[in-house]
Design a protein around this motif. Structure first.
Motif, PDB file in Angstrom:
ATOM      1  N   ASP A 137      47.063  47.465  46.806  1.00 14.19           N
ATOM      2  CA  ASP A 137      47.736  46.706  47.558  1.00 14.19           C
ATOM      3  C   ASP A 137      47.564  45.254  47.086  1.00 14.19           C
ATOM      4  OD1 ASP A 137      48.533  48.616  49.479  1.00 14.19           O
ATOM      5  OD2 ASP A 137      46.974  48.023  50.897  1.00 14.19           O
ATOM      6  N   ALA A 138      46.359  44.905  46.322  1.00 15.95           N
ATOM      7  CA  ALA A 138      46.249  43.702  45.510  1.00 15.95           C
ATOM      8  C   ALA A 138      47.189  43.588  44.367  1.00 15.95           C
ATOM      9  CB  ALA A 138      44.913  43.462  45.163  1.00 15.95           C
ATOM     10  N   LEU A 139      47.258  44.761  43.776  1.00 19.24           N
ATOM     11  CA  LEU A 139      48.136  44.793  42.200  1.00 19.24           C
ATOM     12  C   LEU A 139      49.713  44.562  42.655  1.00 19.24           C
ATOM     13  CD1 LEU A 139      48.183  45.573  39.232  1.00 19.24           C
ATOM     14  CD2 LEU A 139      48.809  47.856  39.920  1.00 19.24           C
ATOM     15  N   ASP A 140      50.178  45.121  43.702  1.00 19.85           N
ATOM     16  CA  ASP A 140      51.478  44.988  44.244  1.00 19.85           C
ATOM     17  C   ASP A 140      51.987  43.564  44.655  1.00 19.85           C
ATOM     18  OD1 ASP A 140      52.087  47.745  43.486  1.00 19.85           O
ATOM     19  OD2 ASP A 140      52.017  48.454  45.643  1.00 19.85           O
ATOM     20  N   SER A 141      50.687  42.844  44.922  1.00 22.55           N
ATOM     21  CA  SER A 141      51.100  41.430  45.338  1.00 22.55           C
ATOM     22  C   SER A 141      50.752  40.522  44.334  1.00 22.55           C
ATOM     23  CB  SER A 141      50.101  40.904  46.501  1.00 22.55           C
ATOM     24  OG  SER A 141      48.715  40.993  46.116  1.00 22.55           O
ATOM     25  N   VAL A 142      50.975  40.826  43.166  1.00 27.13           N
ATOM     26  CA  VAL A 142      50.792  39.786  41.930  1.00 27.13           C
ATOM     27  C   VAL A 142      51.638  40.118  41.073  1.00 27.13           C
ATOM     28  CG1 VAL A 142      48.023  39.307  42.527  1.00 27.13           C
ATOM     29  CG2 VAL A 142      48.912  41.086  40.555  1.00 27.13           C
ATOM     30  N   ALA A 143      51.716  38.935  40.169  1.00 24.81           N
ATOM     31  CA  ALA A 143      52.537  39.120  39.167  1.00 24.81           C
ATOM     32  C   ALA A 143      52.336  39.748  37.804  1.00 24.81           C
ATOM     33  CB  ALA A 143      53.142  37.600  38.581  1.00 24.81           C
ATOM     34  N   ASP A 144      53.225  40.125  37.122  1.00 29.10           N
ATOM     35  CA  ASP A 144      52.728  40.950  35.675  1.00 29.10           C
ATOM     36  C   ASP A 144      51.386  40.320  34.992  1.00 29.10           C
ATOM     37  OD1 ASP A 144      54.564  43.025  36.630  1.00 29.10           O
ATOM     38  OD2 ASP A 144      55.924  42.469  34.847  1.00 29.10           O
ATOM     39  N   ASP A 145      51.678  39.054  34.619  1.00 25.14           N
ATOM     40  CA  ASP A 145      50.874  38.237  34.101  1.00 25.14           C
ATOM     41  C   ASP A 145      49.303  37.671  34.748  1.00 25.14           C
ATOM     42  OD1 ASP A 145      52.016  36.570  35.459  1.00 25.14           O
ATOM     43  OD2 ASP A 145      52.432  35.022  33.804  1.00 25.14           O
ATOM     44  N   ASP A 146      49.210  38.002  36.027  1.00 26.36           N
ATOM     45  CA  ASP A 146      48.032  37.766  36.748  1.00 26.36           C
ATOM     46  C   ASP A 146      46.990  38.419  36.083  1.00 26.36           C
ATOM     47  OD1 ASP A 146      46.154  37.914  39.089  1.00 26.36           O
ATOM     48  OD2 ASP A 146      47.679  36.626  40.004  1.00 26.36           O
ATOM     49  N   PRO A 147      45.835  37.605  36.097  1.00 30.31           N
ATOM     50  CA  PRO A 147      44.517  38.079  35.674  1.00 30.31           C
ATOM     51  C   PRO A 147      43.886  39.342  36.267  1.00 30.31           C
ATOM     52  CG  PRO A 147      44.275  35.829  35.910  1.00 30.31           C
ATOM     53  CD  PRO A 147      45.599  36.111  36.581  1.00 30.31           C
ATOM     54  N   LEU A 148      44.319  39.508  37.544  1.00 38.66           N
ATOM     55  CA  LEU A 148      43.914  40.768  38.110  1.00 38.66           C
ATOM     56  C   LEU A 148      44.576  42.038  37.526  1.00 38.66           C
ATOM     57  CD1 LEU A 148      42.566  41.828  40.722  1.00 38.66           C
ATOM     58  CD2 LEU A 148      44.837  42.079  42.038  1.00 38.66           C
ATOM     59  N   VAL A 149      45.286  42.001  37.124  1.00 34.28           N
ATOM     60  CA  VAL A 149      46.271  43.202  36.466  1.00 34.28           C
ATOM     61  C   VAL A 149      45.094  43.565  35.447  1.00 34.28           C
ATOM     62  CG1 VAL A 149      47.970  43.972  35.141  1.00 34.28           C
ATOM     63  CG2 VAL A 149      48.553  42.407  37.013  1.00 34.28           C
ATOM     64  N   GLU A 150      44.937  42.632  34.556  1.00 31.94           N
ATOM     65  CA  GLU A 150      43.902  42.916  33.648  1.00 31.94           C
ATOM     66  C   GLU A 150      42.649  43.261  33.804  1.00 31.94           C
ATOM     67  OE1 GLU A 150      41.947  41.179  29.342  1.00 31.94           O
ATOM     68  OE2 GLU A 150      44.019  40.569  29.881  1.00 31.94           O
ATOM     69  N   GLU A 151      42.008  42.934  34.982  1.00 32.33           N
ATOM     70  CA  GLU A 151      40.530  43.219  35.753  1.00 32.33           C
ATOM     71  C   GLU A 151      40.545  44.528  36.297  1.00 32.33           C
ATOM     72  OE1 GLU A 151      38.562  42.124  39.666  1.00 32.33           O
ATOM     73  OE2 GLU A 151      39.152  40.585  38.579  1.00 32.33           O
ATOM     74  N   LEU A 152      41.804  44.850  36.892  1.00 33.33           N
ATOM     75  CA  LEU A 152      42.076  46.296  37.109  1.00 33.33           C
ATOM     76  C   LEU A 152      42.215  47.348  36.143  1.00 33.33           C
ATOM     77  CD1 LEU A 152      44.475  46.067  40.343  1.00 33.33           C
ATOM     78  CD2 LEU A 152      41.801  46.174  40.308  1.00 33.33           C
ATOM     79  N   ALA A 153      42.655  47.034  35.119  1.00 35.00           N
ATOM     80  CA  ALA A 153      42.893  48.057  34.102  1.00 35.00           C
ATOM     81  C   ALA A 153      41.599  48.067  33.095  1.00 35.00           C
ATOM     82  CB  ALA A 153      44.072  47.302  32.859  1.00 35.00           C
ATOM     83  N   VAL A 154      40.737  47.087  33.274  1.00 34.91           N
ATOM     84  CA  VAL A 154      39.300  47.396  32.754  1.00 34.91           C
ATOM     85  C   VAL A 154      38.516  48.313  33.956  1.00 34.91           C
ATOM     86  CG1 VAL A 154      37.079  46.243  32.179  1.00 34.91           C
ATOM     87  CG2 VAL A 154      39.208  45.346  31.359  1.00 34.91           C
ATOM     88  N   ARG A 155      38.591  48.010  35.108  1.00 31.04           N
ATOM     89  CA  ARG A 155      37.879  48.852  35.997  1.00 31.04           C
ATOM     90  C   ARG A 155      38.419  50.298  36.064  1.00 31.04           C
ATOM     91  NH1 ARG A 155      38.818  46.465  41.712  1.00 31.04           N
ATOM     92  NH2 ARG A 155      37.682  44.738  40.614  1.00 31.04           N
ATOM     93  N   TYR A 156      39.688  50.561  35.804  1.00 28.72           N
ATOM     94  CA  TYR A 156      40.183  51.845  35.945  1.00 28.72           C
ATOM     95  C   TYR A 156      40.198  52.593  34.367  1.00 28.72           C
ATOM     96  CZ  TYR A 156      40.268  51.306  40.873  1.00 28.72           C
ATOM     97  OH  TYR A 156      40.186  50.942  42.309  1.00 28.72           O
ATOM     98  N   LEU A 157      39.824  51.753  33.508  1.00 30.22           N
ATOM     99  CA  LEU A 157      40.111  52.353  32.106  1.00 30.22           C
ATOM    100  C   LEU A 157      41.539  52.626  31.667  1.00 30.22           C
ATOM    101  CD1 LEU A 157      36.801  54.525  31.857  1.00 30.22           C
ATOM    102  CD2 LEU A 157      37.005  52.171  31.226  1.00 30.22           C
ATOM    103  N   VAL A 158      42.563  51.773  31.720  1.00 28.56           N
ATOM    104  CA  VAL A 158      43.716  51.835  31.523  1.00 28.56           C
ATOM    105  C   VAL A 158      44.046  51.129  30.236  1.00 28.56           C
ATOM    106  CG1 VAL A 158      46.084  51.217  32.068  1.00 28.56           C
ATOM    107  CG2 VAL A 158      44.525  52.082  33.992  1.00 28.56           C
TER     108      VAL A 158
END
Length: 62
Positions: free
Chosen positions: A40-61
């Motif tokens: 839900d948080a991912l869907d609510s942010v833009a492509d360049d939001d720092p949350l995207v990278e944070e989630l990528a690290v958390r889920y090993l993407v």
């Protein structure tokens, strides 16, 4: 491949939810709840939001 990091993270989260199977409403599964909240948080942010990278690290993407 022209997938954005956000698209790859979203695909991984959706895949993990699918692999976990159906949600058991009688038992709260903290892992599924966390993945759904992150999705839900991912869907609510833009492509360049720092949350995207944070989630990528958390889920090993990569």
């Amino acid at each position: 491949m022209s997938d954005t990091l956000k698209e790859r993270v979203r695909a991984k989260l959706v895949r993990q939810l699918a692999e976990d199977g159906a949600l058991d409403f009688e038992q709260d599964d903290p892992r599924q709840i966390a993945i759904e909240a992150d999705l839900d948080a991912l869907d609510s942010v833009a492509d360049d939001d720092p949350l995207v990278e944070e989630l990528a690290v958390r889920y090993l993407v990569f």
